[in-house]
Design a protein around this motif. Structure first.
Motif, PDB file in Angstrom:
ATOM      1  N   LEU A 148       0.858  -1.191   0.000  1.00  0.00           N
ATOM      2  CA  LEU A 148       0.000   0.000   0.000  1.00  0.00           C
ATOM      3  C   LEU A 148       0.888   1.233   0.000  1.00  0.00           C
ATOM      4  O   LEU A 148       1.293   1.722   1.067  1.00  0.00           O
ATOM      5  N   GLN A 186      -6.394   9.800  -0.306  1.00  0.00           N
ATOM      6  CA  GLN A 186      -6.546   8.667  -1.213  1.00  0.00           C
ATOM      7  C   GLN A 186      -5.847   7.426  -0.655  1.00  0.00           C
ATOM      8  O   GLN A 186      -6.368   6.316  -0.740  1.00  0.00           O
ATOM      9  N   THR A 187      -4.668   7.627  -0.082  1.00  0.00           N
ATOM     10  CA  THR A 187      -3.973   6.506   0.538  1.00  0.00           C
ATOM     11  C   THR A 187      -4.810   5.923   1.672  1.00  0.00           C
ATOM     12  O   THR A 187      -4.923   4.697   1.818  1.00  0.00           O
ATOM     13  N   SER A 189      -8.041   6.095   1.949  1.00  0.00           N
ATOM     14  CA  SER A 189      -9.207   5.430   1.344  1.00  0.00           C
ATOM     15  C   SER A 189      -8.840   4.043   0.842  1.00  0.00           C
ATOM     16  O   SER A 189      -9.607   3.079   1.039  1.00  0.00           O
ATOM     17  N   ASN A 190      -7.675   3.922   0.197  1.00  0.00           N
ATOM     18  CA  ASN A 190      -7.248   2.605  -0.296  1.00  0.00           C
ATOM     19  C   ASN A 190      -7.082   1.612   0.853  1.00  0.00           C
ATOM     20  O   ASN A 190      -7.461   0.440   0.743  1.00  0.00           O
ATOM     21  N   ALA A 191      -6.498   2.072   1.959  1.00  0.00           N
ATOM     22  CA  ALA A 191      -6.289   1.197   3.110  1.00  0.00           C
ATOM     23  C   ALA A 191      -7.615   0.775   3.717  1.00  0.00           C
ATOM     24  O   ALA A 191      -7.812  -0.391   4.102  1.00  0.00           O
ATOM     25  N   GLN A 193     -10.441   0.482   2.180  1.00  0.00           N
ATOM     26  CA  GLN A 193     -11.059  -0.486   1.275  1.00  0.00           C
ATOM     27  C   GLN A 193     -10.499  -1.888   1.507  1.00  0.00           C
ATOM     28  O   GLN A 193     -11.229  -2.887   1.455  1.00  0.00           O
ATOM     29  N   VAL A 194      -9.189  -1.988   1.774  1.00  0.00           N
ATOM     30  CA  VAL A 194      -8.581  -3.289   2.070  1.00  0.00           C
ATOM     31  C   VAL A 194      -9.177  -3.872   3.340  1.00  0.00           C
ATOM     32  O   VAL A 194      -9.487  -5.084   3.407  1.00  0.00           O
TER      33      VAL A 194
END
Length: 358
Positions: A148, A186-187, A189-191, A193-194
């Protein structure tokens, strides 16, 4: 007349014969005397020669006695000196052997101490590497941070807190110590989502581009410096890279650290309870006047900062004791060589003493 002449001639003849006989006798006596004189002279020469030979032997014997006496004196003096040297050497050997044994003891103690410290550090480091104190969601993101991009790490990893302030800062941060710093929303948000997709739990994120610092006004800080029991602003007491300054000030910039609860109450009263105050003992006076205190597991040294400090202290201890061990080991080896040299010299002196016996 003729008869008188014959008589007289006969008397002369007789007298002449007597004289001849007397002369012959005297000659025999003279020859005998000369023989005896020659014999006496020869015996005298033999006696004189024997006397001189004995006299020479006496001189040689006296010289031999004197040489022997000198040799005995030298050997006696040499034996005395050798005995003194041997006695001193034995004392030096005994002292060196005692020091050698003491070095052995110290080396063993140092080795045990280093091994124990390494074991404790290894245990603490395993907890650190496995994120043992973190929530499940935080652990899962940290385990996947290589996959990530933009994950910096939890606040507890990014701040360094001196041991004296560990409990106070740990208390001031609370669960925020586990919140994860990331590059941007955004970072985060990506985390998130995981975590959702794999049902791995929850976590809180601090995007560096969004989080802004908070600070107590300068005039208030100026007045606080004269207050008894004022330690400092919490964000000023921790260490961090400049990129995390906004995070540090957001979390700790409005928190005051006091020496104890009594000093904190006095400061809170002066500031009309407008700011949160945390004592070095972990007591909290919240903005508005509410208070929290008592004991917690963190006070028993199980917090993230305590563990980091323990690892650092153990590392410093191991480095220090390892340096001492290596230095002592060198001295130990050098002393071992000295002991071997003393032992060899002792054997040589003992052999010298045995050889000087007479």
């Amino acid at each position: 007349l003729s008869q008188d002449k014959n008589k007289w001639l006969q008397e002369l003849r007789d007298t002449y014969i007597e004289k001849l006989q007397a002369q012959s006798t005297n000659r025999n006596i003279i020859v005998q005397n000369e023989r005896e004189e020659s014999h006496l002279a020869e015996r005298s020469a033999v006696l004189l020669r024997r006397f001189r030979e004995r006299e020479e032997k006496i001189k040689l014997t006296q010289a031999a006695v004197e040489a022997y006496t000198h040799t005995v004196t030298e050997k006696t003096n040499e034996k005395i000196l050798t005995g003194k040297s041997l006695s001193q050497l034995v004392q030096n050997l005994e002292n060196s052997e005692n020091t050698f044994l003491d070095y052995n003891r110290q080396l063993n103690e140092l080795a045990r101490g280093i091994q124990q410290a390494e074991a404790r550090r290894e245990g603490q480091q395993e907890l650190e590497d496995s994120y043992a104190s973190y929530f499940q969601g935080v652990k899962e993101i940290l385990k996947r941070k290589d996959m990530l991009p933009g994950i910096h790490g939890p606040v507890g990893e990014l701040f360094h807190v001196p041991e004296a302030y560990t409990l106070a800062v740990d208390t001031a941060l609370g669960n925020a110590i586990q919140n994860i710093v990331v590059d941007n929303p955004q970072t985060a948000s990506n985390a998130i989502q995981v975590l959702k997709a794999n049902r791995l739990g929850r976590a809180t994120f601090y995007p560096l581009t969004v989080i802004k610092g908070r600070q107590i006004p300068d005039y208030v800080q100026h007045d606080l410096k004269s207050e008894s029991g004022f330690i400092g602003i919490a964000s000023d007491l921790v260490g961090y890279d400049e990129v995390y300054k906004g995070i540090a000030q957001n979390l700790l910039g409005a928190t005051i650290i006091s020496e104890n609860l009594t000093a904190g109450l006095a400061i809170a009263k002066k500031l009309d309870n407008r700011y949160r105050i945390v004592s070095l003992e972990g007591d909290v006076i919240h903005a508005g006047g509410s208070m929290t205190g008592g004991a917690s597991k963190r006070q028993q040294g199980s917090s993230v900062f305590s563990r980091k400090n323990n690892i650092e202290k153990l590392t410093a201890y191991i480095d220090e004791k390892t340096t001492v061990y290596k230095k002592l080991e060198q001295q130990h080896h050098a002393l071992q060589a000295d002991v071997s040299g003393f032992q060899k010299k002792k054997e040589q002196l003992q052999e010298t003493v045995r050889q000087s016996a007479f």
